[in-house]
Enzyme design. Structure first.
Site, PDB file in Angstrom:
ATOM      1  N   ARG A  26       2.935 -11.453  -2.995  1.00  0.00           N
ATOM      2  CA  ARG A  26       3.868 -12.489  -3.462  1.00  0.00           C
ATOM      3  C   ARG A  26       3.503 -13.866  -2.921  1.00  0.00           C
ATOM      4  O   ARG A  26       3.704 -14.881  -3.596  1.00  0.00           O
ATOM      5  CB  ARG A  26       5.296 -12.103  -3.054  1.00  0.00           C
ATOM      6  CG  ARG A  26       5.848 -10.934  -3.902  1.00  0.00           C
ATOM      7  CD  ARG A  26       6.977 -10.245  -3.187  1.00  0.00           C
ATOM      8  NE  ARG A  26       7.693  -9.269  -4.002  1.00  0.00           N
ATOM      9  CZ  ARG A  26       7.301  -7.999  -4.192  1.00  0.00           C
ATOM     10  NH1 ARG A  26       6.177  -7.568  -3.663  1.00  0.00           N
ATOM     11  NH2 ARG A  26       8.038  -7.177  -4.923  1.00  0.00           N
ATOM     12  N   ARG A 122      -0.830   4.777 -14.486  1.00  0.00           N
ATOM     13  CA  ARG A 122       0.558   4.565 -14.049  1.00  0.00           C
ATOM     14  C   ARG A 122       1.415   3.949 -15.150  1.00  0.00           C
ATOM     15  O   ARG A 122       0.925   3.199 -15.997  1.00  0.00           O
ATOM     16  CB  ARG A 122       0.570   3.722 -12.765  1.00  0.00           C
ATOM     17  CG  ARG A 122      -0.095   4.536 -11.651  1.00  0.00           C
ATOM     18  CD  ARG A 122      -0.041   3.858 -10.332  1.00  0.00           C
ATOM     19  NE  ARG A 122       1.321   3.717  -9.843  1.00  0.00           N
ATOM     20  CZ  ARG A 122       1.635   3.013  -8.772  1.00  0.00           C
ATOM     21  NH1 ARG A 122       0.697   2.367  -8.102  1.00  0.00           N
ATOM     22  NH2 ARG A 122       2.882   2.936  -8.382  1.00  0.00           N
ATOM     23  N   GLN A 169       9.295  -3.705  -8.212  1.00  0.00           N
ATOM     24  CA  GLN A 169       8.228  -4.274  -9.045  1.00  0.00           C
ATOM     25  C   GLN A 169       8.777  -4.701 -10.401  1.00  0.00           C
ATOM     26  O   GLN A 169       8.431  -5.767 -10.912  1.00  0.00           O
ATOM     27  CB  GLN A 169       7.107  -3.244  -9.220  1.00  0.00           C
ATOM     28  CG  GLN A 169       6.389  -2.948  -7.906  1.00  0.00           C
ATOM     29  CD  GLN A 169       5.316  -1.900  -8.034  1.00  0.00           C
ATOM     30  OE1 GLN A 169       5.115  -1.316  -9.103  1.00  0.00           O
ATOM     31  NE2 GLN A 169       4.607  -1.646  -6.945  1.00  0.00           N
ATOM     32  N   ASP A 315       8.029   4.113   0.186  1.00  0.00           N
ATOM     33  CA  ASP A 315       6.597   4.288   0.464  1.00  0.00           C
ATOM     34  C   ASP A 315       6.336   5.131   1.705  1.00  0.00           C
ATOM     35  O   ASP A 315       5.183   5.442   2.013  1.00  0.00           O
ATOM     36  CB  ASP A 315       5.927   2.919   0.647  1.00  0.00           C
ATOM     37  CG  ASP A 315       5.822   2.179  -0.680  1.00  0.00           C
ATOM     38  OD1 ASP A 315       5.867   2.834  -1.737  1.00  0.00           O
ATOM     39  OD2 ASP A 315       5.706   0.936  -0.651  1.00  0.00           O
ATOM     40  N   LYS A 342       3.730   7.239  -8.064  1.00  0.00           N
ATOM     41  CA  LYS A 342       3.090   6.280  -7.156  1.00  0.00           C
ATOM     42  C   LYS A 342       1.569   6.372  -7.325  1.00  0.00           C
ATOM     43  O   LYS A 342       1.105   6.858  -8.351  1.00  0.00           O
ATOM     44  CB  LYS A 342       3.533   6.562  -5.717  1.00  0.00           C
ATOM     45  CG  LYS A 342       5.020   6.312  -5.488  1.00  0.00           C
ATOM     46  CD  LYS A 342       5.354   4.846  -5.650  1.00  0.00           C
ATOM     47  CE  LYS A 342       6.830   4.592  -5.502  1.00  0.00           C
ATOM     48  NZ  LYS A 342       7.195   3.222  -5.884  1.00  0.00           N
ATOM     49  N   ARG A 346       3.149  11.954  -5.307  1.00  0.00           N
ATOM     50  CA  ARG A 346       3.186  12.173  -3.856  1.00  0.00           C
ATOM     51  C   ARG A 346       3.946  13.445  -3.472  1.00  0.00           C
ATOM     52  O   ARG A 346       3.714  13.977  -2.384  1.00  0.00           O
ATOM     53  CB  ARG A 346       3.787  10.948  -3.154  1.00  0.00           C
ATOM     54  CG  ARG A 346       2.809   9.796  -3.151  1.00  0.00           C
ATOM     55  CD  ARG A 346       3.268   8.599  -2.367  1.00  0.00           C
ATOM     56  NE  ARG A 346       2.171   7.634  -2.303  1.00  0.00           N
ATOM     57  CZ  ARG A 346       2.326   6.336  -2.096  1.00  0.00           C
ATOM     58  NH1 ARG A 346       3.524   5.829  -1.903  1.00  0.00           N
ATOM     59  NH2 ARG A 346       1.266   5.548  -2.040  1.00  0.00           N
ATOM     60  N   ARG A 387      -1.744   6.514   1.297  1.00  0.00           N
ATOM     61  CA  ARG A 387      -0.663   6.967   2.187  1.00  0.00           C
ATOM     62  C   ARG A 387      -0.715   8.481   2.423  1.00  0.00           C
ATOM     63  O   ARG A 387      -0.259   8.968   3.453  1.00  0.00           O
ATOM     64  CB  ARG A 387       0.688   6.533   1.641  1.00  0.00           C
ATOM     65  CG  ARG A 387       0.807   5.002   1.522  1.00  0.00           C
ATOM     66  CD  ARG A 387       2.243   4.545   1.484  1.00  0.00           C
ATOM     67  NE  ARG A 387       2.366   3.221   0.874  1.00  0.00           N
ATOM     68  CZ  ARG A 387       2.114   2.067   1.490  1.00  0.00           C
ATOM     69  NH1 ARG A 387       1.721   2.057   2.750  1.00  0.00           N
ATOM     70  NH2 ARG A 387       2.264   0.917   0.862  1.00  0.00           N
TER      71      ARG A 387
END
Ligand code: S3P
Length: 433
Positions: A26, A122, A169, A315, A342, A346, A387
């Protein structure tokens, strides 16, 4: 690259993890669209945020750095972008693609947004829908996946949009398009999500109001360049918080961690599980709360994760699943179907890896049930998800055998230097090219 983690060890020392990914994106975006210069410090020099810099450079925005997290963005104003010479490649970054969709929908030129194999799968229908309501013209693949072809020269009008899912988002995409729209643009969200866009827009001198759950702004204003100090990413700190909580004898301090209330679900959930986390010197840095955190080992217990914490820790679930695997008793997560879209699915990726390590678990459409137990070892797939890799690395602290983690290159999207920092802190990790 793969990681090999020998079992055992404990975490200690004083560390600062890299800058916040959401804020780094951002800062570049608003800096590029502002009048005048924006100086950024604490910038995340990870691949996702670097892709955002490259995208703006390709649209004529002079950006110096990053050098040691310092960046100078010479803003071109809301109408100063020039057409990119080819497709804009956002790498692995969902945030990059969805926020750029909002910005580029308001430009006079056509653009095409692409990314890596993960990003190209996605869902983008969630941003195409509200942008289309605002007057944008965007084409995607039949399933709503990229590439996104955004037609320039479409006048946008302000709308009110009720977000169907808790997604910062999507909210940010609509608000950024709203900068270019005639009239007022507003959104409501089913649950509060990270509010960095709103806070940072205000930091650039733009009025954003938030009244009775409605977040809105008027189009046609101007952003003014500013200075931004980006705190360490609480999402990266989360791996060390979990590691220290599960490894007997651990005691770590994490410096300058972002403590925005829309991001601290991981601290709330770990605390409910019995973690020992002390918040030191809470302070405000440029409109964002920041603190140092001290985390000491504590035996964790399984819990029913409160659903209202889910968007505030969205997250951090890969790391939290490792905490649950090392806890005594059962941990249940519900209301987290977003985890399935994601950088990887996940829930599926973590369930598979937990099975490999011998931890009983039951995935559900919107969550998982994990029985705490004794972690063994084995080879874990990451599905190219940063992650997943970092979460299973922390599992080594509680494992009884060696854990091998495959395909760890994507760790650099959010946490460059993870392997070195984790090893310095006490994880028995070796990275192999
Ligand atoms: C982000 C919002 C979240 C989060 C992502 C970063 C952002 O995604 O998972 O890592 O910077 O706005 P959603 O908006 O899809 O929940």
């Amino acid at each position: 690259m793969k990681y090999v983690i020998e079992p055992g060890g404990r975490l200690s020392g004083d560390h600062r993890v890299p800058g916040d990914k959401s804020m780094s994106h951002r800062a570049v975006m608003l800096g590029a669209l502002a009048q005048g210069t924006t100086e950024v410090s604490g910038f995340l020099e990870g691949e996702d945020a670097l892709a955002t810099i490259a995208a703006f450079r390709s649209m004529g925005v002079p950006i110096e750095g990053p050098v040691d997290g310092q960046l100078t963005v010479s803003g071109v104003g809301l109408s100063g972008l020039t057409p990119p010479s080819g497709p804009v490649d956002l790498g692995n970054a969902g945030t990059g693609m969805r926020l750029f969709a909002g910005i580029l929908a308001g430009q006079p030129f056509d653009s095409e947004l692409v990314g890596d194999v993960s990003l190209m799968k996605r869902p983008m229908g969630r941003v195409i829908e509200p942008l289309t309501k605002m007057g944008a013209v965007i084409a995607a693949e039949s399933g709503g996946t990229p590439p996104l072809l955004i037609k320039g020269g479409q006048p946008l009008r302000g709308v009110h949009y009720d977000l169907p899912m808790a997604s910062a988002q999507v909210k940010s995409c609509v608000l950024l398009a709203g900068l270019y729209a005639r009239g007022r643009t507003s959104v409501t969200e089913p649950a509060p999500t990270r509010d960095h866009t709103e806070r940072m827009l205000r930091g650039f001198g733009y009025t954003v109001d938030h009244v009775n759950g409605v977040i809105g702004l008027d189009g046609g204003g101007e952003l003014t360049g500013t200075q931004i100090d980006i705190p360490a990413d609480v999402s990266s700190a989360a791996f060390l918080m979990v590691g220290a909580s599960i490894a007997p004898g651990s005691d770590v301090v994490l410096r300058h961690v972002g403590m925005n209330p829309t991001r601290v679900g991981v601290i709330n959930i770990l605390t409910l599980m019995g973690a020992d986390i002390t918040v030191l010197e809470p302070r405000d840095v440029g409109g964002e709360p920041v603190a140092d955190l001290r985390i000491r080992y504590a035996g964790l217990r399984g819990i029913d994760i409160p659903e209202d914490e889910v968007p505030l820790a969205i997250d951090e679930f890969p790391a939290l699943f490792i905490a649950a695997a090392c806890a005594e008793g059962t941990t249940t997560l519900r209301g987290a179907s977003e985890l399935r879209v994601k950088e990887s699915d996940r829930i599926a990726a973590m369930a598979e890896g937990l099975n490999t390590l011998g931890i009983d678990n039951q995935p559900t459409p919107d969550g998982i049930i994990i029985e705490g137990g004794r972690l063994g070892g084995g080879a874990v797939n990451t599905y190219h998800d940063h992650r997943i890799a970092m979460a299973f690395a922390m599992a080594g602290l509680c494992a009884t055998q060696t854990i091998e983690i495959l395909d760890c290159d994507h760790v650099a999207t959010s946490f460059p230097g993870f392997a070195e920092l984790a090893a310095r802190a006490g994880l028995k990790l070796v990275a192999y090219p």
